[in-house]
Scaffold this active site. Structure first.
Site, short mmCIF file in Angstrom:
data_model
loop_
_atom_site.label_atom_id
_atom_site.label_comp_id
_atom_site.label_asym_id
_atom_site.label_seq_id
_atom_site.Cartn_x
_atom_site.Cartn_y
_atom_site.Cartn_z
N GLU A 147 -4.42 -1.10 -45.71
CA GLU A 147 -4.11 -0.89 -44.29
C GLU A 147 -3.02 -1.85 -43.81
O GLU A 147 -2.01 -1.44 -43.23
CB GLU A 147 -5.38 -1.07 -43.45
CG GLU A 147 -5.18 -0.85 -41.96
CD GLU A 147 -5.00 0.61 -41.62
OE1 GLU A 147 -5.98 1.36 -41.66
OE2 GLU A 147 -3.87 1.02 -41.30
N SER B 177 -3.50 6.35 -40.09
CA SER B 177 -3.10 4.94 -40.20
C SER B 177 -1.59 4.82 -40.46
O SER B 177 -0.99 3.81 -40.08
CB SER B 177 -3.83 4.27 -41.36
OG SER B 177 -5.17 4.03 -41.03
N ASP C 192 0.80 -0.82 -42.60
CA ASP C 192 1.23 -0.98 -41.21
C ASP C 192 2.45 -1.89 -41.11
O ASP C 192 3.40 -1.60 -40.39
CB ASP C 192 0.09 -1.59 -40.38
CG ASP C 192 -1.16 -0.72 -40.34
OD1 ASP C 192 -1.05 0.48 -40.65
OD2 ASP C 192 -2.23 -1.24 -40.00
#
Ligand code: NAG
Ligand code: NAG
Ligand code: NAG
Ligand code: NAG
Ligand code: NAG
Ligand code: NAG
Length: 648
Positions: A315, A563, A319
């Site tokens: 994650e 995400s 990002d």
């Protein structure tokens, strides 16, 4: 009143319901009640009458009912006060409880024989504190307190099933704790040698579990990428920076980097690795090799490097690699939230942005939020991070919770804080979830509101259901299509989260878009599947969420999820802010009233292909106009920029 002997088949909750709660005392009205005891807790005994309860009366915020109108006034493009955002001081003053509210509660306590010196008002003036014996609390609230024990940890909690207040206080008090919220840690009388409450750790469904590996909102991978393809004709196989630039026409180099701000939120133990950032930059953005995000540690947040795997690093790496490279050379701030022991929640992050939120309406909920200082071994032993950082102009979060797993009170309190940040000019971006109309782990709702794998009612995600955040769904390039062809809703590995809230009313800004969807493209469902009575629909927008090439633990992986989409949309909005700041305008703030407005018609690539299956159905369908799969569509950066530059 006679207590009936109930058969074992009837839930403990009902068997234990206090008779006092069923018939409130004269002049009293029931203020809150619960129907079921949370899983794994069971009744142990009546609370000893001399046990001392740290009572808090959460006072009703003045003007909170006007929050939406106030937010619209600074966020709607037709408003003469568009972008005329408020100072944090004005926000705090506007919502502080009134003197009449404080007086009403204090007078009642005094009239109930509580000595005035025992009654204390918090410094934020938003709650009243009183140490009361169980006997006093039961009298004041016409309630009955019991002790419950947790099946796994043996922790004890004090709770009542229902409590009441005098009629005239109903409008002045939001909630009283400790009551039925099953949250406040109540010290037990030492002399009885009962076990002190211990922390049960972040379990799925609690806010501070959001960063734990295995929680539903984290991205998915199909494995390693053997060969990186950077030609635009391969974007149906791998998404890289050039693909995103081509899809959304992202051609812009930031110039206001000293004034503009952009933050990405991560929840410990999720963490980026510098070596992975450098590996990604080396391939796609060489001038950024060696660059790091500016880490703001919230409640002991650390980018840990001990546990390394896709589930710990996927994650954060995703990002930051895409966020930092799209907005380059704009520096990116990382709000790393929660320590390694207890973890952090959305509320812990919000406390760090707005000191007044730390105590707002009773403060954090220990069953959901990290409570700091953390007294557990190795925990963050310093005071909670309150107002430690000025909120960035855009804040992107790719984590979610299930709306049905938190109480409406908890959800509304947090949602209002997003609204207050909007008043201050902050844009809040959240991913909409990866399981279509299902909740995390494909669970859906049973008719009684509980979740199971064979529930048939759709299970929407929070905070996407909050009308004051911008929720982002996922799209994909169909196999064989190019970056110039229309995208589809993402149906590979993940399904774009979307649907309708069971808590939040539909905000006016999306009335027309949602009504048009329901009228012109009626979904084949009834109120048995989703809330048809006029609630908030999500997501608001979408962006590609399939086949991202991300450097994770020294190798490139193929990554899927909303995400991916949230930081891309947040990055594009950051570029819009940069251009506005460059010509002396203010940041765009809360964007939903703008993007749904007449002025922005045609500024998005409408998605009309694909569904978001879940709960044993095909879910909703992407159709012309807004839909609860891909919202208004994907961004077309030059069109959005041109329109935002025209606004004041
Ligand atoms: C715009 O904001 C100013 C200052 O807050 C206020 O006095 C004025 O009434 C607002 N205008 C409108 C049309 O709401
Ligand atoms: C309640 O008791 C605690 C522990 O003794 C104390 O720290 C706190 O100040 C008390 N609060 C009030 C309102 O008296
Ligand atoms: C994370 O690392 C710690 C320390 O090595 C270890 O005890 C723990 O089991 C690891 N957690 C996971 C989920 O691998
Ligand atoms: C699913 O439904 C079946 C029968 O309707 C029931 O026996 C089972 O317990 C349910 N499973 C869950 C996880 O609720
Ligand atoms: C795309 O379609 C082609 C031809 O039908 C097929 O060979 C290929 O495996 C597909 N690729 C993916 C990634 O699904
Ligand atoms: C539907 O949403 C509204 C908020 O708009 C809420 O008050 C109501 O309780 C919800 N209905 C159900 C069945 O969840």
């Amino acid at each position: 009143m006679v207590l009936l002997r109930l058969s074992a088949a009837i839930s403990a909750a009902f068997a234990l319901q206090s008779y006092a709660a069923l018939v409130p005392r004269a002049g009293y009205v029931v203020h809150e009640k619960r129907d079921v005891i949370p899983p794994k807790w069971s009744y142990t005994r009546r609370l000893e009458s001399d046990a001392v309860l740290p009572m808090r009366f959460g006072l009703r915020q003045r003007n909170i009912e006007h929050l939406e109108d106030m937010l619209m006034e600074v966020s709607h493009p037709d408003s003469p006060n568009y972008s005329n955002h408020w100072s944090p001081e004005k926000v705090a003053d506007t919502f502080a409880p009134s003197v009449e509210t404080i007086d009403a509660v204090v007078s009642w306590l005094k009239a109930s024989a509580i000595a005035p010196e025992r009654i204390k008002l918090s410094s934020s003036r938003s709650w009243i504190h009183l140490n009361a014996t169980a006997a006093e609390a039961e009298y004041l609230l016409d309630a009955s307190y019991d002790v419950y024990t947790h099946e796994d940890s043996g922790a004890e909690h004090v709770s009542c099933i229902s409590y009441s207040l005098p009629h005239h206080l109903k409008e002045h008090v939001d909630l009283v704790t400790p009551t039925l919220h099953f949250d406040v840690r109540v010290p037990m009388p030492a002399k009885r040698n009962v076990r002190r409450d211990v922390d049960v750790g972040p379990t799925e469904g609690s806010g501070r579990s959001v960063g734990q590996p295995g929680i539903g909102s984290l991205p998915k991978t199909t494995g390693k990428v053997s060969e990186i393809l950077t030609e635009l004709e391969n974007c149906d196989e791998q998404i890289t920076l050039p693909c995103l630039r081509a899809l959304y026409n992202i051609i812009y180099k930031p110039v206001s980097t000293n004034q503009n701000t952009f933050a990405i939120v991560e929840y410990t133990p999720q963490a980026f690795l510098q070596t992975d950032l450098d590996m990604f930059f080396g391939n796609f953005s060489p001038s950024q090799v060696g660059q790091s995000p500016k880490l703001v540690s919230i409640d002991g947040g650390v980018a840990q490097t001990t546990n390394r795997s896709f589930n710990f690093n996927g994650e954060s790496n995703l990002d930051l690699q895409y966020g930092m490279s799209i907005v380059n050379p704009q520096p990116v701030t990382l709000y790393q939230t929660g320590d390694l022991v207890e973890g952090g929640s959305f509320n812990n992050m919000l406390d760090a942005l707005d000191a007044s939120y730390c105590t707002f309406e009773g403060g954090d909920d220990p069953t959901q939020d990290g409570i700091y200082p953390d007294t557990l071994p190795g925990g963050f032993d310093k005071p909670e991070s309150c107002g430690i950082v000025k909120p960035a102009n855009i804040i992107s979060t790719s984590y979610s919770m299930v709306e049905s797993q938190i109480t409406p009170f908890y959800a509304i309190r947090e949602c209002n804080e997003y609204g207050k940040l909007g008043l201050m000019g902050v844009t809040i971006v959240y991913s909409s979830g990866d399981e279509g109309v299902s909740g995390h782990n494909d669970l859906c709702l049973n008719p009684d509101g509980s979740q199971s794998s064979n529930g048939t009612r759709f299970n929407p995600l929070f905070p996407s259901v909050c009308p004051f955040v911008t929720s982002v769904g996922a799209t994909q390039i169909l196999n064989g299509s190019s970056v110039n062809d229309p995208e589809s809703a993402c149906e590979e590995v993940i399904f774009s989260g979307g649907g309708f809230s069971n808590v939040f009313k539909r905000p006016s800004y999306q009335d027309e878009a949602v009504n048009s969807f329901l009228t012109n493209h009626p979904p084949p469902f009834t109120s048995a599947q989703f809330n048809t009575s006029g609630s908030r629909g999500f997501p608001d927008l979408a962006a590609n969420g399939a086949r991202y090439v991300v450097a994770v633990d020294g190798e490139f992986s193929l990554v899927f999820g909303t995400s991916c989409a949230a930081p891309v949309v947040a990055s594009i909005l950051t570029l819009v802010n940069d251009a506005r700041i460059a010509i002396g305008k203010r940041p765009i703030g809360f964007v939903n009233p703008t993007i749904y407005s007449e002025q922005f018609k045609g500024a998005f690539n409408d998605i009309t292909i694909g569904d978001n299956p879940g709960c044993g159905t095909n879910g909703f369908s992407a159709v012309p106009g807004w839909d609860p799969v891909t919202g208004l569509g994907t961004p077309n950066f030059p069109k959005l920029l041109a329109r935002w530059l025209l606004l004041p």
